[in-house]
Design an enzyme around this catalytic site. Structure first.
Site, PDB file in Angstrom:
ATOM      1  CG  HIS A  93      38.926  63.047  20.974  1.00  0.00           C
ATOM      2  ND1 HIS A  93      38.195  64.018  20.294  1.00  0.00           N
ATOM      3  CD2 HIS A  93      40.129  62.989  20.346  1.00  0.00           C
ATOM      4  CE1 HIS A  93      38.939  64.503  19.314  1.00  0.00           C
ATOM      5  NE2 HIS A  93      40.116  63.904  19.329  1.00  0.00           N
ATOM      6  CE  LYS A 133      41.083  59.027  15.236  1.00  0.00           C
ATOM      7  NZ  LYS A 133      42.297  59.857  15.285  1.00  0.00           N
ATOM      8  CB  CYS A 149      41.353  66.455  20.916  1.00  0.00           C
ATOM      9  SG  CYS A 149      41.781  67.354  19.420  1.00  0.00           S
ATOM     10  CG  ASP A 194      35.352  57.913  20.758  1.00  0.00           C
ATOM     11  OD1 ASP A 194      35.720  57.348  19.706  1.00  0.00           O
ATOM     12  OD2 ASP A 194      35.872  58.967  21.170  1.00  0.00           O
ATOM     13  CD  GLN A 223      42.880  56.535  18.858  1.00  0.00           C
ATOM     14  OE1 GLN A 223      43.662  55.699  18.415  1.00  0.00           O
ATOM     15  NE2 GLN A 223      42.913  57.798  18.455  1.00  0.00           N
TER      16      GLN A 223
END
Length: 408
Positions: free
Chosen positions: A120, A223, A363, A197, A200
């Protein structure tokens, strides 16, 4: 997955353009269940106050809820201590903090920062800027044809000059689940730190940062059925203790003189200003909700949804799906294009039938270039989706294909 779960999400009960809403954009932001909404209402209606300051009852209540949320996050990701849990605005802010604080102190000219093509923008741009500022080299791990990474390519990219390896756990476009535990081991063999990261991943997988042995892990509340504006940076205590804050002001200080100041201990030295109190309260409620259902059950459900969706969507002639073909290697994300139809047009037609999907570059423009496309459409599934949502999606895609065939 229990079909009653959908009833906890009031927003899903509405109609869009005369059709029941099918929400397939959870990778962008998830919807919020009643317990989270009620927790926010209760905080603002009964406990609203600033934290760590007053000695009155409301201040004590707010502080207890705020720090209680930190304890809940620590347990949720199995951090070693609450001192390793920093509340920030989101994943983007967390990664920027690592880059601006740890990166500036440890990256020198000629050093390497290693990332992948599937990142991302929030996990690309901070490292681009760091590389420019410090004269470092930004390197990319090559991807396999199906959008996965091999440990062989990881080993080829990471050298003794590598100081930072930063990688998405789950791709927001391909759905690829990366072997971050194994990558962290390789990074540590070369003396580099591992940044994950987890935006997700945290909503969908059981996270154990000690087992992963990552040095930093970042994720966002919105999220994972929590509020917007709250996120978490996990960092190993010894690393956070050595890092300097990058935002200065009230709340993060110990002593302020006319010409010099000292900082509070972890984690508060990184939480300048009035903290995100209500967001933390809502995040705690979100964690309770997810844990009651079970992260293992959520992951299993999403693999099942992805498998069904890929099978049914693959039957549509001219539809291309990106990412791993094996549903076991991907999360509940299916990114696709209809031949000769722009994804924005696909998403618009689907919206007319009440189906919300994402369209654009997500993104992730370097990944779009790697895929040789300018944009894609994306359906992302979560715990409140079921097979009927997939059937509506497939029906909508067939209608879109027929519509544009007639037009052109």
């Amino acid at each position: 997955m229990n079909p009653e779960i959908k009833s906890y999400f009031p927003i899903l009960k509405q109609e869009i353009n005369g059709h029941p809403l099918v929400y397939l954009d959870s990778a962008a932001t998830s919807q919020k269940p009643t317990p989270v909404i009620e927790a926010l209402k209760e905080y603002y209606g009964s406990d609203n106050s600033n934290v760590h300051r007053g000695v009155h009852t409301l201040g004590n209540r707010a502080t207890e809820k705020y720090e209680g949320a930190r304890e809940k996050v620590q347990q949720f990701i199995n951090a070693n201590s609450t001192q390793e849990i920093v509340f920030l605005r989101g994943t983007t802010t967390a990664i920027n903090l690592v880059a601006q604080s740890y990166g500036r102190a440890n990256v020198e000219e000629g050093d390497e920062i290693v990332i992948t093509y599937m990142e991302h923008h929030s996990n690309i741009i901070p490292w681009q800027q760091m590389a420019k500022e410090r004269g470092a080299v930004l390197k990319y791990i090559e991807l396999e044809e199906d959008g996965t990474i091999s440990l062989e390519n990881v080993r080829a990219a990471i050298t003794d000059r590598t100081k930072i390896v930063s990688m998405v756990y789950v791709s927001n476009v391909l759905g690829t689940m990366n072997p971050v535990k194994e990558v962290a081991k390789i990074a540590h063999e070369h003396g580099a730190v591992m940044v994950v990261d987890g935006a997700q991943a945290a909503p969908h997988l059981k996270i154990d940062v000690q087992d992963l042995d990552c040095d930093f892990f970042a994720f966002s509340g919105h999220k994972m059925v929590g509020p917007t504006g709250i996120g978490v940076l996990y960092g190993k205590k010894q690393l956070l203790e050595a890092m300097e804050p990058v935002e200065f002001g009230g709340e993060m200080i110990d002593f302020v003189g006319l010409y010099d100041s000292t900082w509070k201990e972890l984690p508060w030295k990184f939480e300048g200003g009035t903290p995100i109190i209500a967001g933390a309260v809502g995040l705690a409620a979100a964690i309770d909700f997810l844990e009651e259902i079970g992260l293992d059950a959520i992951e299993k459900h999403e693999h099942h949804m992805a498998a069904i969706a890929m099978d049914k969507m693959s039957a549509i002639e001219g539809l291309e799906i990106y990412g791993p073909k094996d549903p076991a290697k991907r999360a509940g994300i299916v990114t696709f294009n209809l031949k000769e139809v722009h994804p924005h047009d696909v998403a618009t037609v689907l919206d007319m039938s009440g189906i919300a999907v994402r369209a654009g570059h997500h993104c992730a423009q370097p990944l779009m270039k790697w895929l040789n496309v300018t944009a894609t459409a994306r359906a992302s599934f979560y715990l409140y989706n079921d097979e009927s949502d997939i059937d509506r999606l497939v029906e909508g895609l067939r209608s879109a294909k027929e519509y544009f065939s007639d037009v052109f």
